[in-house]
Scaffold this active site. Structure first.
Site, PDB file in Angstrom:
ATOM      1  N   GLY A 198       0.817  -1.216   0.000  1.00  7.26           N
ATOM      2  CA  GLY A 198       0.000   0.000   0.000  1.00  7.26           C
ATOM      3  C   GLY A 198       0.846   1.259   0.000  1.00  7.26           C
ATOM      4  N   ILE A 199       1.725   1.385   0.991  1.00  5.72           N
ATOM      5  CA  ILE A 199       2.530   2.612   1.119  1.00  5.72           C
ATOM      6  C   ILE A 199       3.619   2.640   0.035  1.00  5.72           C
ATOM      7  CG2 ILE A 199       4.141   3.850   2.636  1.00  5.72           C
ATOM      8  CD1 ILE A 199       2.377   2.849   5.020  1.00  5.72           C
ATOM      9  N   ARG A 202       2.108  -4.176 -13.606  1.00  4.97           N
ATOM     10  CA  ARG A 202       1.207  -3.170 -14.204  1.00  4.97           C
ATOM     11  C   ARG A 202       1.530  -1.785 -13.671  1.00  4.97           C
ATOM     12  NH1 ARG A 202      -2.655  -7.146 -14.420  1.00  4.97           N
ATOM     13  NH2 ARG A 202      -3.486  -6.799 -12.341  1.00  4.97           N
ATOM     14  N   ASP A 223      14.082 -10.697  -1.677  1.00  6.75           N
ATOM     15  CA  ASP A 223      13.674 -10.963  -0.296  1.00  6.75           C
ATOM     16  C   ASP A 223      14.604 -10.161   0.609  1.00  6.75           C
ATOM     17  OD1 ASP A 223      13.249 -11.919   2.257  1.00  6.75           O
ATOM     18  OD2 ASP A 223      13.100 -14.018   1.635  1.00  6.75           O
ATOM     19  N   VAL A 224      14.046  -9.200   1.324  1.00  5.83           N
ATOM     20  CA  VAL A 224      14.886  -8.279   2.109  1.00  5.83           C
ATOM     21  C   VAL A 224      15.638  -8.977   3.243  1.00  5.83           C
ATOM     22  CG1 VAL A 224      13.382  -6.319   1.600  1.00  5.83           C
ATOM     23  CG2 VAL A 224      13.072  -7.564   3.743  1.00  5.83           C
ATOM     24  N   GLY A 244       7.657  -4.717   4.918  1.00 11.87           N
ATOM     25  CA  GLY A 244       7.408  -5.030   6.329  1.00 11.87           C
ATOM     26  C   GLY A 244       6.297  -6.053   6.464  1.00 11.87           C
ATOM     27  N   TYR A 304       6.277  -7.075  16.599  1.00 13.13           N
ATOM     28  CA  TYR A 304       6.118  -5.958  15.663  1.00 13.13           C
ATOM     29  C   TYR A 304       6.509  -4.638  16.346  1.00 13.13           C
ATOM     30  CZ  TYR A 304       4.153  -2.729  12.252  1.00 13.13           C
ATOM     31  OH  TYR A 304       4.005  -1.710  11.328  1.00 13.13           O
ATOM     32  N   LYS A 311       9.728  -2.233  15.304  1.00 11.56           N
ATOM     33  CA  LYS A 311       9.604  -0.852  14.840  1.00 11.56           C
ATOM     34  C   LYS A 311      10.344   0.117  15.770  1.00 11.56           C
ATOM     35  CE  LYS A 311       7.541  -1.656  11.032  1.00 11.56           C
ATOM     36  NZ  LYS A 311       8.153  -1.302   9.747  1.00 11.56           N
ATOM     37  N   ILE A 342      -2.858   3.103   8.917  1.00 11.03           N
ATOM     38  CA  ILE A 342      -3.020   3.462   7.511  1.00 11.03           C
ATOM     39  C   ILE A 342      -3.822   2.363   6.816  1.00 11.03           C
ATOM     40  CG2 ILE A 342      -1.799   4.155   5.395  1.00 11.03           C
ATOM     41  CD1 ILE A 342      -1.245   5.926   7.937  1.00 11.03           C
TER      42      ILE A 342
END
Ligand code: NAD
Length: 247
Positions: A23-24, A52, A67-68, A92, A159, A163, A192
């Site tokens: 999304g972000i 796309r 893959d981070v 994330g 989580y 962060k 968000i």
């Protein structure tokens, strides 16, 4: 005389965006493309949607899977792209398994969250910082979270801890980058409306603004942080949380 370049323009910026299918990340890709950046887009997989998106935007140089959590993949991508002048890191995960007293909650969940949310940023910074320092120019913007300041409400302890770790890592990196004009900052979003929050019981009426944040509202902060306009900012975690936390 040439008109001054607008401070938020990203003309001439070769920008790598992680989590670009999210999304972000996808909102950041759209905005930064409009601001003139050359884009290297990456996510865990190159989905048809990401393909796309990439073909619909100006300035996309490449879109690649990475893959981070895998240092070798991160380094291979960075080294295949020549000079990268800026990073927006949005990859994330948030598994919502906050029932940590359950015998089923195990270290595997903790390790996975830490690997994606904290080792991921370390992998990118480790691959990018030396080149940026050598060129005496660079920008990095990471995604922390309001959960990293106040603990998550719905997200699990892993989580929130990951962060909070991102916030500390931003400062660790900023200490090393700032003397070389490599400015490292982050954003701490509130709730968000993206795939990460959808269906997890977040309700607009519980928020001070009576709505959730939009991905674009975080993309604006991230694009600013990698722009010339943020030239004197280092080690900042900008709160963009709709007033859920005021400090
Ligand atoms: N949505 C929110 O309310 C919110 C709030 C605070 C912080 N954040 C943070 O903002 C960032 C973006 O979140 P979003 O809401 O866009 O989530 P999202 O789920 O829409 O996007 C996250 C993206 O990260 C990618 N990703 C996950 N694991 C990966 C891996 N191992 N390697 C590469 N890519 C991987 C996913 O494929 C996905 O496209 C995340 O770091 C998130 O923790 C989000």
């Amino acid at each position: 005389m040439q008109p001054a370049r607008p401070p938020h323009s990203l003309q001439g910026t070769r920008l790598l965006i992680t989590g670009a299918a999210g999304g972000i990340g996808s909102a950041a890709a759209r905005l930064c493309s409009a601001l003139g950046a050359e884009l290297i887009l990456t996510d865990l997989q190159v989905t048809p949607e990401l393909d796309r998106l990439a073909s619909s935007l100006k300035g996309v140089m490449t879109v690649q899977a990475c893959d981070v959590t895998q240092r070798s993949q991160v380094e291979a991508l960075v080294h295949s792209q020549g000079e990268i002048s800026a990073l927006i890191d949005t990859a994330g995960i948030c598994p919502y398994d906050d029932d940590w007293l359950s015998p089923d909650w195990n270290e595997k969940a903790f390790e996975k969250v830490m690997q994606v949310n904290l080792l991921g940023p370390i992998n990118w910074a480790r691959a990018l910082l030396p080149g940026m320092i050598e060129r005496q120019q660079g920008r990095m913007a990471f995604c922390g979270s309001v959960a990293g300041w106040m603990g998550g409400v719905r997200a699990g302890p892993h989580y929130a801890a990951s962060k909070g770790g991102v916030h500390a890592l931003v400062r660790w990196l900023a200490q090393r980058g700032t003397p070389h004009n490599v400015m490292v900052n982050g954003v701490a979003p509130g709730v968000i409306d993206t795939g990460m929050t959808s269906g997890h019981g977040y309700q607009a009426h519980t928020q001070p603004m009576k709505r959730l944040g939009q991905a674009d509202e975080i993309a604006h902060v991230l694009s600013f942080l990698v722009s010339p306009g943020a030239s004197f900012m280092a080690g900042c975690i900008l709160d963009a949380n709709g007033g859920i936390l005021m400090r």
